[in-house]
Every structure is written in structure tokens, then in C-alpha cells.
Design an enzyme around this catalytic site. Structure first.
Site, PDB file in Angstrom:
ATOM      1  N   ASP A  34     -32.857 -36.691 -15.933  1.00 25.23           N
ATOM      2  CA  ASP A  34     -31.755 -37.457 -16.506  1.00 25.23           C
ATOM      3  C   ASP A  34     -31.546 -36.968 -17.929  1.00 25.23           C
ATOM      4  OD1 ASP A  34     -31.452 -38.922 -14.229  1.00 25.23           O
ATOM      5  OD2 ASP A  34     -32.592 -40.659 -14.944  1.00 25.23           O
TER       6      ASP A  34
ATOM      7  N   ASP B  10     -24.423 -42.711  -3.016  1.00 19.07           N
ATOM      8  CA  ASP B  10     -25.300 -43.841  -3.327  1.00 19.07           C
ATOM      9  C   ASP B  10     -25.017 -44.922  -2.293  1.00 19.07           C
ATOM     10  OD1 ASP B  10     -26.130 -42.392  -5.487  1.00 19.07           O
ATOM     11  OD2 ASP B  10     -25.068 -43.595  -6.986  1.00 19.07           O
TER      12      ASP B  10
END
Lengths: 209, 263
Positions: free
Chosen positions: B11, B130
């Protein structure tokens, strides 16, 4: 490590990931330049033809930049050349992908990996050597290299095949014929094994200059 | 034999690797290029950068991260987050990335996948999905809904149908994250993976829920995933890439063992 006097031009025809291949060649000691047109091929010792994308559009880009004839002349003159992925496929006569007529430097055509369990063929696959090829010096038979493609060449002359890989069916994952080399995998994305192949290519070129 | 891939995910916020819980309590974990190089050295089969920087200033910073990584780590690089046009994708690829992952942008403008695949090839277009499990009747087949914005927005899209659609549109790979498992370290949702992997021909990357090596084995064996992605278990050094691969190899799954790759 390779001889820094070896000048390698990477052909840029607007389709490939130029950063990775130029950095990888530099990492193994080559003096790397980028050839966007025929002038870029002057004064170098070897040509690398990278490529990602579709065969038909790759040929269009090469034609637009006037690179088709210089590339064909280069290889026919016996000068060192390494084709990678799509740059390997276009060494053959034609591709089923977009029904493209390609460079015709090696007999055979490029066909889809019809029986593959997954397509595109993405990931690390083992490369089984068909013979003792200088391109794979110092690399263990069966080593993993990174592939990203859906089509693969079917050489008519089986004698050019240096290695095979299986995904659905076995295909020629590397060829060599004199100073002409081609690999379906991406050496510039294949970590240590890939860098070793590039170093071997540069060393082979160094032996000819 | 095609190896199953193990992929660490980084990230990235404003050019730094961060870790946190659900985008909160972010802590600086270092330089992305340095960490990517370390993972590549340790046997990572691919690196995924997820750009979590809010809005505009992100592009130049992320391109710089990709550029620096591409000159040091010679493994495939995927960038997710913030790419919304063919031109932006071109810039990311030109910086040295191999693939771009689309998530919210794919839901908002599905034709973007087609345009990018036409220009750069399907192999460079990853669609991130997702998915959140829907409450079903007892005994009924499970189903999942596509969510966006880290799970905050529901889309009413069925995850399996959406997977088939994005592949038809041009996606060459799917990054499937279970939002029920993400960050929980309770294992991958193998039912979700299997439901998608058996209905598309492109490779499926499992994401969300990794706790240990056994979960990687389950994602491949039970979920039929082609690749397995994890973040925190690698960053926090709870498990190494080598230990995960050793467990996969012991379970009969083909993996690239780097020590044996080069003679």
C-alpha cells in the site's frame, strides 16, 4: 559480467515496456540505446526487439517507423538479434493474431495456445532445454521464467528450437539460429534467471565484436 | 508446469509504504522501491503497488516509485489505484509497470477495460473485484455483491456475473478480494474464489484474509486460484515468502523456488 563495450539497441516501436528491458540490459553491463528509427540501429552491435500487445499493430508500428527492412537486413546479414515475447513471435512468417504477415525471418507461424487451461498464459513456467544452448549457459534446465502471452510460434524447422514450455500444449519457448535468438518469456521480468540469459546474450555479442 | 504465484502487495501513500487498518492509523513502513527489491530478492513472483493516496497529487509520485522499482527489481509490477484513462495507463506502463489494476474505475466506466485492452493487450489489464458475501437462505448457494471504495459503496452487481462481464470486456486477469475476510486473517474465501475461477478462463489472484501458509495452499487447492496476494503477513514478517512457498510445494503445488532457479 558482460563487456561494457557491447552496444545494444532496443527497438522502440511504441508498444513495449522500454524501461524494464533497457534497465535489465544495463544491469548486465551492456551499453544500451533506444532505436526509434533506422538511424538508431547504426553503430550498434546487437538489436533487441521487445514487444507486448498484438502482432498486427506491432507490424503497423514497425512499418510507420521504417524499421521492417532494416530489421530484416540486419538479421539476414547474420548480426546478433534477440526477440522477446511479441518481438520473438514476429520473427516468424505470420500470426493468427489479427492474421498478420510478420518479418518472415524464421519459417513457421504463430498460433493461439488453444488447449491452455488459462489464457492469457500469465506467470512463471518452467523452460525445458532441448539442447545445450549458449543463451542458457549457467541456468538450470527446467528453471522458471515469466510469461505473458496467448499465442506461441510453431517453427517449421524444429532444429531452431532451443527450449520448450508446456501450457496446454508444449510450445517453443526459445529458439536460436546463428546469431538470431528469440524467447517467448520476458527475461527482463524473470529475476536472476532472466538476467543470466540477457548476460549470456550480451556475452555472445561481445565475442563477435 | 505453470507455477502458482505468491504476490506481496504494498500500500503506497504519497510515495511511501504504509500499513494500517482499513486505511486508518497509517504508519510509514519505508520506501516502496526498496521493499519491492527486497521482496523480489526473497522470491516474490510479482509485486503489486496499491496507490491509496487521496486524489490529484498521486500520479507523479507513483510513477516515480514504479520507475525506481523497475530499475532494481526485475519481476512483474502491477499498479492499482487511480488510473482512469488510456493515457494514464500508458504513463504507468511507460514508467515500467507491466499491468494496471482497475477497480472503482471499472465499475464506473466498464468500457475503459475494453479501450485499455485494445491499446495494451488484455494481459496488461487486471480487474480488481471487491466482493462481499450476501446473506442467503440456509442451504442455498452462496452469492457475493461487488462493492467499491473499500467496501463503503454497494453496487448491486453479482460478483460472479461481473467477473464474466469484465473478462468479456477485456480484462486478462482478476484480483478477487473478499471484503468479509480482508484484514481479518481468517483465511481466504475459497468458495468465492472457486465460484469465479471455474467460470472464467483468465487467471484469478486470491486476496483478502491470509493468515499463514496453509491459507495460500487452500486458495490454490480449494479456490483454484492461480496466484495468491497478501500484505500484512509479509510486511510484519509473520511469514516469509519462502516459508509460504515451502508449504505450497509440500502440498504438491508447483511454485518457483528461487534458490534452485539458477545453477
Amino acid at each position: 559480467m558482460a563487456d561494457p563495450r557491447v552496444k545494444v539497441a532496443v527497438v522502440d516501436y511504441g508498444a513495449a515496456n522500454m524501461v524494464s528491458i533497457t534497465r535489465a540490459l544495463a544491469a548486465v553491463g551492456a551499453d544500451v540505446t533506444v532505436a526509434e528509427d533506422p538511424a538508431g540501429m547504426v553503430g550498434v552491435d546487437a538489436i533487441v526487439v521487445p514487444g507486448v500487445g498484438a502482432a498486427a499493430s506491432a507490424m503497423d508500428h514497425l512499418r510507420e517507423r521504417g524499421l521492417v527492412d532494416p530489421l530484416v537486413d540486419w538479421v539476414r546479414a547474420g548480426k546478433p538479434c534477440l526477440g522477446i515475447c511479441l518481438g520473438f513471435q514476429i520473427l516468424f512468417e505470420c500470426s493468427d493474431e489479427g492474421e498478420a504477415t510478420t518479418l518472415g525471418l524464421l519459417p513457421g507461424k504463430v498460433a493461439m495456445l488453444e488447449d491452455a487451461p488459462t489464457l492469457p498464459h500469465i506467470g512463471w513456467n518452467s523452460v525445458e532445454f532441448g539442447r545445450d544452448d549458449p543463451l542458457f549457459r549457467g541456468v538450470a534446465d527446467g528453471s522458471y521464467f515469466y510469461f505473458v502471452h496467448s499465442f506461441a510460434p510453431e517453427p517449421t524447422d524444429l532444429g531452431v528450437i532451443a527450449a520448450r514450455t508446456t501450457h496446454g500444449r508444449p510450445f517453443a519457448s526459445a529458439v536460436s539460429k546463428g546469431n538470431l535468438f528469440g524467447v517467448q518469456f520476458h527475461p527482463e521480468k524473470s529475476s536472476e534467471a532472466g538476467l543470466r540469459v540477457l548476460a549470456n546474450f550480451v556475452a555472445l555479442v561481445g565475442a563477435t565484436v | 508446469m505453470l507455477a502458482r504465484r505468491v504476490i506481496p502487495c504494498l500500500d503506497v501513500d504519497k510515495g511511501r509504504v504504509v500499513k494500517g487498518t482499513k486505511f486508518l492509523n497509517l504508519t510509514d513502513e519505508g520506501d516502496p522501491a526498496e521493499l519491492a527489491e527486497r521482496y523480489a530478492h526473497e522470491g516474490a513472483d510479482e509485486i503489486v503497488f496499491l496507490d491509496i493516496t487521496a486524489a490529484h497529487e498521486r500520479r507523479g509520485t507513483m510513477l516515480d516509485v514504479v520507475r525506481r522499482t523497475a530499475s532494481r527489481a526485475f519481476v512483474p509490477l502491477t499498479v492499482g489505484g487511480g488510473v482512469r484513462s488510456v493515457e494514464e495507463m500508458r504513463d504507468v506502463l511507460r514508467a515500467g509497470a507491466d499491468k494496471v489494476s482497475f477497480n472503482t474505475a471499472a465499475v464506473a466506466t466498464p468500457e475503459l477495460l475494453t479501450a485499455c485492452a485494445a491499446r495494451f493487450g488484455s494481459q496488461a489489464v487486471v480487474c480488481a473485484i471487491d466482493a462481499r458475501r450476501l446473506p442467503g437462505l440456509p442451504g442455498s448457494d452462496p452469492s457475493w455483491e461487488v462493492v467499491t471504495h473499500g467496501g463503503r459503496n454497494a453496487t448491486e452487481l453479482d460478483a460472479v456475473e461481473w467477473a464474466r462481464r469484465v473478462v468479456a470486456l477485456g480484462a486478462g486477469e482478476l484480483l478477487v478480494t473478499s471484503m468479509d475476510r480482508d484484514g481479518t486473517r481468517s483465511g481466504f474465501d475459497t468458495e468465492l474464489l472457486l465460484a469465479i475461477a471455474t467460470r472464467v478462463r483468465v487467471p484469478v489472484i486470491a486476496s483478502g484474509g491470509a493468515a499463514g501458509p496453509d491459507d495460500f495452499v487452500a486458495a490454490v487447492r480449494d479456490g483454484k486460484a492461480d496466484a495468491v496476494l497478501a500484505a500484512s503477513i509479509f510486511h510484519r514478517r509473520m511469514h516469509s515468502i519462502a516459508s509460504v512457498k515451502a508449504a505450497m510445494a509440500a502440498a504438491g503445488i508447483p511454485v518457483r523456488i528461487t534458490e534452485e532457479s539458477v545453477a
